[in-house]
Design a protein around this motif. Structure first.
Motif, short mmCIF file in Angstrom:
data_model
loop_
_atom_site.label_atom_id
_atom_site.label_comp_id
_atom_site.label_asym_id
_atom_site.label_seq_id
_atom_site.Cartn_x
_atom_site.Cartn_y
_atom_site.Cartn_z
N GLU A 107 -6.79 3.61 8.55
CA GLU A 107 -5.64 4.12 9.31
C GLU A 107 -4.65 3.00 9.63
N TYR A 108 -5.17 1.84 10.03
CA TYR A 108 -4.30 0.72 10.41
C TYR A 108 -3.45 0.26 9.22
N ALA A 109 -4.06 0.12 8.06
CA ALA A 109 -3.34 -0.33 6.87
C ALA A 109 -2.23 0.66 6.51
N LEU A 110 -2.56 1.94 6.55
CA LEU A 110 -1.57 2.96 6.19
C LEU A 110 -0.43 3.02 7.19
N LYS A 111 -0.76 3.06 8.47
CA LYS A 111 0.26 3.21 9.50
C LYS A 111 1.09 1.95 9.70
N ASN A 112 0.46 0.78 9.64
CA ASN A 112 1.16 -0.46 9.98
C ASN A 112 1.67 -1.25 8.80
N PHE A 113 1.02 -1.13 7.64
CA PHE A 113 1.45 -1.88 6.46
C PHE A 113 1.90 -0.97 5.33
N LYS A 114 1.83 0.35 5.55
CA LYS A 114 2.25 1.35 4.56
C LYS A 114 1.52 1.15 3.23
N THR A 115 0.21 0.85 3.33
CA THR A 115 -0.59 0.63 2.12
C THR A 115 -1.90 1.38 2.24
N ILE A 116 -2.45 1.73 1.09
CA ILE A 116 -3.70 2.48 1.07
C ILE A 116 -4.90 1.55 1.20
N VAL A 117 -5.89 2.02 1.95
CA VAL A 117 -7.24 1.45 1.96
C VAL A 117 -8.16 2.66 1.97
N LYS A 118 -9.02 2.76 0.98
CA LYS A 118 -9.93 3.90 0.90
C LYS A 118 -11.24 3.48 0.24
N LYS A 119 -12.34 3.71 0.96
CA LYS A 119 -13.65 3.41 0.42
C LYS A 119 -14.30 4.72 -0.02
N PRO A 120 -14.39 4.94 -1.34
CA PRO A 120 -15.03 6.16 -1.82
C PRO A 120 -16.51 6.18 -1.43
N GLY A 121 -17.02 7.33 -1.11
CA GLY A 121 -18.40 7.46 -0.68
C GLY A 121 -19.42 7.09 -1.74
N THR A 122 -19.04 7.13 -3.00
CA THR A 122 -20.00 6.90 -4.09
C THR A 122 -19.82 5.56 -4.77
#
Length: 167
Positions: free
Chosen positions: A110-125
């Motif tokens: 959430e912080y990366a998206l809201k504050n730096f306008k960039t994606i961070v996503k850890k896929p569950g698999t």
């Protein structure tokens, strides 16, 4: 400096590679460069960290007092010790480089998206975290003023922009 982004950062609470608590307040009054990395990264983090180490050396050579802040995008894996060990492989100096962890995966996404306008996503698999490859320039007030490619780094542009902000 052209095309400023002017994104005001929200506060964060994290732990450094030395196990110390840090927040945005601790960085106020400093010009800093931020990026997003993780120690198990098999792709972009290796060149990004090598490039950040090179930038750190160039800044030191020019006498520019700038903090470097790397946010881990895999905080459940990246302990302070792992982060410190990771950067030491690149001969990074920790005198002005803070490696951050100690928050939840949800927080950094959430912080990366809201504050730096960039994606961070850890896929569950998968143990590979999807994240952006930019370096961000933050002014003394905690405003993201510019971003740069962290893979093919425009070193001269970054140094020129830092010179403007540190005067």
């Amino acid at each position: 400096m052209k095309d400023p982004l002017n994104w005001e950062l929200e506060d964060f609470n994290a732990r450094t590679e030395e196990g110390k608590d840090i927040s945005l307040t601790d960085l106020k009054g400093e010009v800093w460069i931020a990026d997003f990395i993780f120690t198990n990264c098999a792709t972009v983090c290796l060149p990004m960290t090598a490039n950040m180490t090179r930038l750190q050396g160039m800044l030191k050579e020019k006498g520019l007092d700038v903090e470097i802040v790397s946010f881990s995008v895999d905080p459940s894996v990246d302990t302070p010790e792992k982060l410190k060990e990771y950067v030491m492989k690149f001969n990074g100096e920790l005198t002005n480089w803070q490696l951050l962890t100690g928050y939840s995966q949800e927080f950094i996404e959430e912080y990366a998206l809201k504050n730096f306008k960039t994606i961070v996503k850890k896929p569950g698999t998968d143990n590979q975290v999807i994240h952006g490859t930019s370096f961000y320039l933050i002014d003394k007030e905690g405003i993201v003023v510019k971003d740069y490619d962290g893979i093919t780094v425009p070193y001269d542009d970054i140094i020129r922009d830092i010179n403007i902000l540190t005067k």
